[in-house]
Design an enzyme around this catalytic site. Sequence first.
Site, PDB file in Angstrom:
ATOM      1  N   ASN A 207      78.839  73.059  48.743  1.00  0.00           N
ATOM      2  CA  ASN A 207      79.831  73.218  47.683  1.00  0.00           C
ATOM      3  C   ASN A 207      79.228  73.751  46.384  1.00  0.00           C
ATOM      4  O   ASN A 207      79.763  73.529  45.302  1.00  0.00           O
ATOM      5  CB  ASN A 207      80.553  71.889  47.404  1.00  0.00           C
ATOM      6  CG  ASN A 207      81.302  71.380  48.618  1.00  0.00           C
ATOM      7  OD1 ASN A 207      81.922  72.168  49.337  1.00  0.00           O
ATOM      8  ND2 ASN A 207      81.231  70.086  48.865  1.00  0.00           N
ATOM      9  N   ARG A 208      78.099  74.456  46.503  1.00  0.00           N
ATOM     10  CA  ARG A 208      77.415  75.049  45.353  1.00  0.00           C
ATOM     11  C   ARG A 208      76.915  73.989  44.364  1.00  0.00           C
ATOM     12  O   ARG A 208      76.613  74.309  43.210  1.00  0.00           O
ATOM     13  CB  ARG A 208      78.318  76.063  44.633  1.00  0.00           C
ATOM     14  CG  ARG A 208      78.678  77.289  45.482  1.00  0.00           C
ATOM     15  CD  ARG A 208      77.423  78.061  45.857  1.00  0.00           C
ATOM     16  NE  ARG A 208      77.699  79.342  46.494  1.00  0.00           N
ATOM     17  CZ  ARG A 208      77.676  79.542  47.811  1.00  0.00           C
ATOM     18  NH1 ARG A 208      77.433  78.526  48.631  1.00  0.00           N
ATOM     19  NH2 ARG A 208      77.906  80.736  48.318  1.00  0.00           N
ATOM     20  N   LEU A 209      76.808  72.755  44.800  1.00  0.00           N
ATOM     21  CA  LEU A 209      76.265  71.698  43.948  1.00  0.00           C
ATOM     22  C   LEU A 209      74.766  71.576  44.233  1.00  0.00           C
ATOM     23  O   LEU A 209      74.274  70.574  44.756  1.00  0.00           O
ATOM     24  CB  LEU A 209      76.994  70.370  44.201  1.00  0.00           C
ATOM     25  CG  LEU A 209      78.490  70.383  43.868  1.00  0.00           C
ATOM     26  CD1 LEU A 209      79.128  69.044  44.196  1.00  0.00           C
ATOM     27  CD2 LEU A 209      78.694  70.715  42.382  1.00  0.00           C
TER      28      LEU A 209
END
Length: 232
Positions: A207-209
């Site tokens: 999630n691009r975290l």
Amino acid sequence: MPVPHVDSEPSASSTRTYDPAAMREHYRAAGFGEADLADDPFRQFTRWFEDAVGSGLFEPNAMVVSTADAQGRPSSRTVLMKSFDERGFVFYTNYGSRKGRELGENPHVALLFPWHPIARQVIVTGTARRTGRDETAAYFRTRPHGSQLGAWASSQSTVVGSREELDRSYEELADRYPPGEQVPVPPEWGGFRVVPEAVEFWQGRENRLHDRLRYVRLPEEAGGWRVERLYP
């Protein structure tokens, strides 16, 4: 029998197009936390570099070197790191090349190791200093004979009239220094050691975290490094 017509070029309607905005990978690597870090960025880099080598990554020592001239205009290119230790990261070049000239005007530099297949990056920011001539000569002697000649044949980053001109220069050098004969180190060729002020370790996450942990060098009187976690 008539010969069927075959278009030599694809028609516009058959040309495949790609949408960069739709290209994405979903990173599912394990987390990377403060407890996983080594005491200093050089030991941590050693760990990740060994992982990159062990993964079979093509040229894991390739790094993007970004420099800027005296007016702050940036430029980037890919080079090969040739050594690293607690003093910094070393690469070699022609000092008259664009990066060599810019580092002479402005020693601030950034390095990026783009280890995309293993969802990792390492970003180094610091200053560049020329290596000593003895260190440069010791490395130059390890280069293949053809690469030694190439360092003489190429006035790196300057305009050349044709490929034939470059090849002719190389051939003349090959006649002058045949295999087995020592090639002298070019006077305007040598190393730069990038002394880091900060080293960021980037781990791709879902999630691009992403996990981004950065070592920042403390003032000389304090010594050591401070670790910061950055928003992705």
